[in-house]
Write a protein that holds these residues in place. Structure first.
Motif, mmCIF file in Angstrom:
data_model
loop_
_atom_site.group_PDB
_atom_site.id
_atom_site.type_symbol
_atom_site.label_atom_id
_atom_site.label_comp_id
_atom_site.label_asym_id
_atom_site.label_seq_id
_atom_site.Cartn_x
_atom_site.Cartn_y
_atom_site.Cartn_z
ATOM 1 N N TRP A 104 0.895 -1.215 -0.025
ATOM 2 C CA TRP A 104 -0.038 0.102 0.106
ATOM 3 C C TRP A 104 0.882 1.193 -0.010
ATOM 4 C CZ3 TRP A 104 -4.346 0.534 4.434
ATOM 5 C CH2 TRP A 104 -5.533 0.234 3.469
ATOM 6 N N HIS A 105 0.394 2.263 -0.578
ATOM 7 C CA HIS A 105 1.044 3.600 -0.549
ATOM 8 C C HIS A 105 1.407 3.857 0.688
ATOM 9 C CE1 HIS A 105 1.569 7.951 -0.595
ATOM 10 N NE2 HIS A 105 1.388 7.833 -1.799
ATOM 11 N N ARG A 106 2.720 4.467 1.003
ATOM 12 C CA ARG A 106 3.121 4.834 2.465
ATOM 13 C C ARG A 106 2.009 5.685 3.370
ATOM 14 N NH1 ARG A 106 8.122 8.278 1.799
ATOM 15 N NH2 ARG A 106 6.417 9.520 0.762
ATOM 16 N N ASP A 107 1.690 6.409 2.855
ATOM 17 C CA ASP A 107 0.642 7.469 3.649
ATOM 18 C C ASP A 107 -0.407 6.710 4.112
ATOM 19 O OD1 ASP A 107 2.117 9.598 2.948
ATOM 20 O OD2 ASP A 107 0.947 10.487 1.333
ATOM 21 N N ALA A 108 -1.197 5.651 3.280
ATOM 22 C CA ALA A 108 -2.204 5.030 3.862
ATOM 23 C C ALA A 108 -1.552 3.828 5.119
ATOM 24 C CB ALA A 108 -2.840 3.965 2.813
ATOM 25 N N ARG A 109 -0.592 3.408 4.862
ATOM 26 C CA ARG A 109 0.228 2.477 5.921
ATOM 27 C C ARG A 109 0.471 3.315 7.000
ATOM 28 N NH1 ARG A 109 3.985 1.289 1.846
ATOM 29 N NH2 ARG A 109 5.576 1.911 3.128
ATOM 30 N N VAL A 151 -14.845 0.324 9.795
ATOM 31 C CA VAL A 151 -13.937 0.583 8.978
ATOM 32 C C VAL A 151 -13.758 -0.244 7.540
ATOM 33 C CG1 VAL A 151 -11.343 0.685 8.507
ATOM 34 C CG2 VAL A 151 -12.086 1.256 10.620
ATOM 35 N N TRP A 152 -13.598 0.195 6.568
ATOM 36 C CA TRP A 152 -13.444 -0.517 5.320
ATOM 37 C C TRP A 152 -12.187 0.011 4.447
ATOM 38 C CZ3 TRP A 152 -17.983 1.452 7.348
ATOM 39 C CH2 TRP A 152 -19.050 0.606 7.262
ATOM 40 N N PHE A 153 -11.653 -0.939 3.725
ATOM 41 C CA PHE A 153 -10.213 -0.604 3.220
ATOM 42 C C PHE A 153 -10.478 -0.848 1.447
ATOM 43 C CE2 PHE A 153 -7.124 -2.251 6.438
ATOM 44 C CZ PHE A 153 -7.131 -1.002 7.266
ATOM 45 N N ASP A 170 -12.713 -10.845 -7.276
ATOM 46 C CA ASP A 170 -12.380 -10.358 -6.190
ATOM 47 C C ASP A 170 -10.907 -10.694 -5.762
ATOM 48 O OD1 ASP A 170 -12.315 -9.089 -3.530
ATOM 49 O OD2 ASP A 170 -13.293 -11.024 -2.685
ATOM 50 N N LEU A 171 -9.843 -9.693 -6.019
ATOM 51 C CA LEU A 171 -8.486 -9.794 -5.721
ATOM 52 C C LEU A 171 -8.314 -9.633 -4.179
ATOM 53 C CD1 LEU A 171 -7.087 -7.570 -8.473
ATOM 54 C CD2 LEU A 171 -7.450 -10.100 -8.583
ATOM 55 N N PRO A 172 -7.584 -10.707 -3.697
ATOM 56 C CA PRO A 172 -7.272 -10.513 -2.240
ATOM 57 C C PRO A 172 -6.354 -9.307 -1.923
ATOM 58 C CG PRO A 172 -5.900 -12.184 -3.262
ATOM 59 C CD PRO A 172 -6.725 -11.709 -4.149
ATOM 60 N N PRO A 173 -6.314 -8.980 -0.717
ATOM 61 C CA PRO A 173 -5.609 -7.694 -0.428
ATOM 62 C C PRO A 173 -3.974 -8.285 -0.209
ATOM 63 C CG PRO A 173 -6.614 -8.564 1.640
ATOM 64 C CD PRO A 173 -7.199 -9.369 0.544
ATOM 65 N N VAL A 174 -3.100 -7.428 -0.414
ATOM 66 C CA VAL A 174 -1.849 -7.684 -0.192
ATOM 67 C C VAL A 174 -1.432 -8.004 1.270
ATOM 68 C CG1 VAL A 174 -1.284 -6.438 -2.240
ATOM 69 C CG2 VAL A 174 -1.138 -5.121 -0.026
ATOM 70 N N PRO A 175 -0.427 -8.845 1.351
ATOM 71 C CA PRO A 175 -0.245 -9.314 2.889
ATOM 72 C C PRO A 175 -0.043 -8.237 3.959
ATOM 73 C CG PRO A 175 1.245 -10.359 1.343
ATOM 74 C CD PRO A 175 0.499 -9.445 0.602
ATOM 75 N N GLY A 176 0.314 -7.007 3.726
ATOM 76 C CA GLY A 176 0.293 -5.959 4.711
ATOM 77 C C GLY A 176 -0.791 -5.310 5.083
ATOM 78 N N VAL A 177 -1.940 -5.282 3.758
ATOM 79 C CA VAL A 177 -3.204 -4.881 4.289
ATOM 80 C C VAL A 177 -4.144 -5.982 4.986
ATOM 81 C CG1 VAL A 177 -5.442 -4.122 2.863
ATOM 82 C CG2 VAL A 177 -3.202 -3.327 2.237
#
Length: 168
Positions: A62-67, A82-84, A98-105
């Motif tokens: 994810w973009h650094r600002d979102a993290r 909360v929704w992402f 439906d693409l799964p979220p990346v691991p950090g998300v």
């Protein structure tokens, strides 16, 4: 009482910001008070009853600002709905599946009991800045793969969960 919703986003070239603005517009049309703000500019979550966080995807992150936003406000987010969303595939892979979220998300979703995550296609315009963007554009990977209808449908679903009044 009208519920207030923050849509905080991390965006480098405006694609994710555009998705966040669409989500905010739909929520407002459905009777909620909503504003989309760059994640780095948010200073307080107290005025908000719910939060949507969006981040552009770069190299599987994810973009650094979102993290940073999620880390900074984790305690406040843990007590709100909360929704992402993620944006980024520069092809049609996000359409119709439906693409799964990346691991950090995914890890943040579990910690915060996030209600839902969705991945939208991204956009890479000719005027995009940065070395990676220029390389992708040279390789012919530019274009707009966002799906306005899918974004609006998802935002309307959030509005429904928050008790908004459908505008259509």
């Amino acid at each position: 009482m009208t519920k207030r919703v923050l849509i905080a986003y991390g965006s480098a070239n405006g694609s994710t910001a555009g998705i966040a603005e669409t989500v905010a517009r739909v929520l407002r049309e459905d009777g909620l008070t909503a504003e989309a703000l760059p994640a780095r500019s948010v200073t307080d979550l107290n005025p908000y009853d719910a939060v949507v966080v969006g981040g552009a995807l770069y190299a599987g992150r994810w973009h650094r600002d979102a993290r940073r936003f999620v880390r900074r406000y984790r305690e406040d987010l843990a007590v709100r709905p909360v929704w992402f969303f993620s944006s980024g595939p520069l092809d049609d892979t996000a359409s119709g599946q439906d693409l799964p979220p990346v691991p950090g998300v995914r890890k943040a979703m579990t910690r915060l009991d996030v209600r839902e995550h969705i991945t939208f296609g991204g956009r890479l315009a000719e005027e995009a800045g940065g070395r990676m963007a220029r390389m992708l554009l040279r390789d012919g990977r530019g274009g707009d793969f966002r799906d306005l209808a899918a974004t609006e449908t998802w935002a309307a679903r959030i509005a429904g969960e928050l008790g908004g009044v459908p505008h259509g």
